[in-house]
Design an enzyme around this catalytic site. Structure first.
Site, PDB file in Angstrom:
ATOM      1  N   LYS A   1       0.831  -1.203   0.000  1.00 27.70           N
ATOM      2  CA  LYS A   1       0.000   0.000   0.000  1.00 27.70           C
ATOM      3  C   LYS A   1       0.867   1.255   0.000  1.00 27.70           C
ATOM      4  O   LYS A   1       0.693   2.167   0.791  1.00 27.70           O
ATOM      5  CB  LYS A   1      -0.942  -0.024   1.192  1.00 27.70           C
TER       6      LYS A   1
ATOM      7  N   ILE B   1       2.539   7.024   0.393  1.00 25.47           N
ATOM      8  CA  ILE B   1       1.485   6.128   0.863  1.00 25.47           C
ATOM      9  C   ILE B   1       0.304   6.127  -0.097  1.00 25.47           C
ATOM     10  O   ILE B   1       0.001   7.129  -0.734  1.00 25.47           O
ATOM     11  CB  ILE B   1       1.034   6.463   2.303  1.00 25.47           C
ATOM     12  N   CYS B   2      -0.354   4.996  -0.212  1.00 31.97           N
ATOM     13  CA  CYS B   2      -1.496   4.828  -1.105  1.00 31.97           C
ATOM     14  C   CYS B   2      -2.751   5.355  -0.418  1.00 31.97           C
ATOM     15  O   CYS B   2      -3.173   4.828   0.604  1.00 31.97           O
ATOM     16  CB  CYS B   2      -1.667   3.355  -1.464  1.00 31.97           C
ATOM     17  N   LEU B   3      -3.333   6.403  -0.995  1.00 32.26           N
ATOM     18  CA  LEU B   3      -4.550   6.990  -0.439  1.00 32.26           C
ATOM     19  C   LEU B   3      -5.688   7.018  -1.454  1.00 32.26           C
ATOM     20  O   LEU B   3      -6.723   7.613  -1.203  1.00 32.26           O
ATOM     21  CB  LEU B   3      -4.264   8.427   0.027  1.00 32.26           C
TER      22      LEU B   3
END
Length: 162
Positions: free
Chosen positions: A107, A114-116
């Protein structure tokens, strides 16, 4: 969204100026509002005994850096945090990075970003230009850390700093 997150979010002032780094005086006005929102969020976190990040920026407010931390089983895990304000801000949310975690979780994008995309970006889009950095931390980085950091610890991928 849980009640703690809702109450934290309500305590963060909303931004009123729609401006990005190329907008001169309007950007400075928005930057002032962002600082006020971050200060309010940090004060609220400290009052609630949930202090978890420290931030500062370059003079133009386009590069941000600091520390964020997470407690797991009474042990503190601390990370460098950094991001740039995109030229298309506030339409585009900043991409928050924890560089030392780069490649340690699925992620995350290259460079430790960071994966949002699934949860936070639609929320940001609905609330542009009212949301700012404090909102990105409260609704993006905070929940991401709450899920990812314990998992990385349990898998033995990260260790507390000595």
């Amino acid at each position: 969204m849980d009640e703690t997150t809702k109450s934290s979010l309500k305590a963060i002032p909303l931004c009123k100026t729609k401006a990005g780094p190329r907008d001169g005086d309007l950007w400075m006005e928005r930057l002032k509002a962002k600082y006020e929102a971050i200060i309010a969020a940090v004060q609220n976190n400290k009052t609630s005994d949930r202090d978890w990040f420290k931030l500062e920026a370059n003079e133009r407010g386009t590069k941000w850096f600091g520390k964020c931390w997470y407690f797991h089983n009474m042990v503190k895990y601390e990370f460098d945090v950094e991001f740039d304000i995109p030229i298309t801000y506030p339409v585009t949310a900043p991409e928050i990075a924890l560089p030392e975690l780069d490649g340690k979780t699925a992620k995350m994008y290259r460079g430790g970003k960071i994966c949002l995309s699934e949860h936070f970006k639609p929320l940001w889009a609905r609330n542009t230009p009212k949301f700012g950095i404090a909102h990105a931390f409260a609704l993006g980085l905070g929940p991401w850390m709450a899920v990812e950091i314990p998992d990385l610890i349990e898998k033995g991928i990260i260790q507390p700093k000595a």
